[in-house]
Enzyme design. Structure first.
Site, PDB file in Angstrom:
ATOM      1  N   TYR A 134     106.802  60.624 -25.391  1.00 49.04           N
ATOM      2  CA  TYR A 134     107.747  61.692 -25.103  1.00 49.04           C
ATOM      3  C   TYR A 134     108.380  62.282 -26.358  1.00 49.04           C
ATOM      4  O   TYR A 134     108.588  63.483 -26.439  1.00 49.04           O
ATOM      5  CB  TYR A 134     108.892  61.163 -24.230  1.00 49.04           C
ATOM      6  N   GLU A 205     101.898  59.115 -19.634  1.00 48.09           N
ATOM      7  CA  GLU A 205     103.152  59.816 -19.356  1.00 48.09           C
ATOM      8  C   GLU A 205     103.467  60.749 -20.509  1.00 48.09           C
ATOM      9  O   GLU A 205     103.321  60.392 -21.674  1.00 48.09           O
ATOM     10  CB  GLU A 205     104.335  58.847 -19.192  1.00 48.09           C
ATOM     11  N   PHE A 270     112.740  65.157 -14.291  1.00 45.05           N
ATOM     12  CA  PHE A 270     111.484  65.338 -15.020  1.00 45.05           C
ATOM     13  C   PHE A 270     110.437  66.085 -14.196  1.00 45.05           C
ATOM     14  O   PHE A 270     109.344  66.337 -14.683  1.00 45.05           O
ATOM     15  CB  PHE A 270     110.902  63.974 -15.406  1.00 45.05           C
TER      16      PHE A 270
END
Length: 311
Positions: A134, A205, A270
């Site tokens: 991220y 992710e 998110f």
């Protein structure tokens, strides 16, 4: 280590808990996780893989780091910070032991693998690795330049910072410690390509958070141009890594839907779809349409998606 998550065990200076030992317990837990992985892989391979034709791997949180200063001590600090992140778990599984940086710092606090356990790890290994990436932070050395112990990076003897000379490393998002630093996606993938001999990799992710409170509604979240910018940038640099030979097999957005986000609860959103948590109504955000068109092969620019004329 810092006691932020269940079971809430830690010790000073990493955190302030009633019970726990941050210098020992996290490494016992991590050791048992690595051995559990080896057993799970063995069970799957022996009993299910041939029949199911599936693949088994492991996903790890892959924070990235940049040196605060272009100095030898901060460059070494980056290597330590990285070692206490993904390699803490993947080095034993793929290479047979913990990173040397961890051994040097932790000594007897870091468990040893028996010869039998090491052989089992090297034999079972995995079919792919998953990287949950991220954000990126600057790293400053705390061995030669004394500083406060960082509860995020712990025993790596570094402190992570979001700013350098008053300038933030990337655009802020709605989640603490998460910044929009898209070029780091390529650096992360290429680093682990080299470290692990280009093993098959998935980005399991990657996503963008919007801050939320109970007084806000769907209209406050659906024009999520920040998420589109974030995804577009990270996918661009992931594509660059693939063109340079990285064996990346897939990319997963976190998340399809707004949901309960760890200790942030419902205050970080998110999702590509807004969820009204009282009614469960789901509303597509602008990013959902952008991503749908991207997956269909459209060559999108920010201007096209936001309603301007294409250039």
């Amino acid at each position: 280590m810092n006691g932020w998550y269940s079971p809430g065990r830690c010790s000073k200076p990493f955190g302030n808990c009633d019970f726990g030992n941050s210098s020992i317990e996290p490494y016992i837990v991590g050791h048992n996780m690595v051995l559990s992985h080896a057993n799970a892989v063995r069970i799957y391979r022996d009993n299910y893989q041939e029949k199911q034709g599936g693949y088994i791997g492991i996903s790890v949180g892959a924070r990235w780091y940049k040196p605060l200063r272009n100095t030898t001590i901060d460059l070494l600090a980056v290597e330590r910070a990285i070692s206490f992140n993904v390699p803490w778990f993947l080095d034993p599984i793929i290479l047979g032991d913990y990173p040397p940086e961890m051994r040097r710092i932790l000594g007897s606090n870091l468990p040893q693998f028996t010869l039998k356990e090491r052989n089992k790890l090297l034999v079972t290994k995995l079919d792919f690795i998953g990287l949950n990436h991220y954000s990126t932070l600057y790293v400053k050395d705390c061995i030669f330049s004394p500083c406060e112990v960082d509860p995020i990076d712990g025993d790596a003897r570094v402190i992570s910072l979001a700013e350098r000379d008053g300038v933030v490393i990337g655009k802020e998002t709605g989640a603490p410690f998460f910044y929009d630093v898209p070029h780091a996606m390529e650096e992360v993938v290429m680093y682990y390509k080299q470290r692990y001999n280009n093993i098959a990799t998935y980005i399991t992710e990657n996503g963008y958070a919007q801050a939320s409170n109970s007084s806000m509604n769907a209209n406050d979240f659906t024009s999520d141009t920040g998420r589109i910018d974030y995804m577009s940038g990270y996918l661009k640099f992931l594509s660059s890594a693939i063109r340079k030979g990285a064996d990346v097999r897939g990319y997963f957005v976190w998340s399809l839907l707004d949901n309960f986000e760890w200790t942030s609860g419902y205050t970080s959103r998110f999702g590509l779809y807004h969820v009204d948590f009282k009614t469960q109504k789901r509303t597509a955000k602008l990013s959902a349409e952008w991503y749908r068109m991207f997956l269909k092969g459209s060559l999108l620019t920010r201007e096209v998606q936001y309603g301007s004329q294409p250039q």
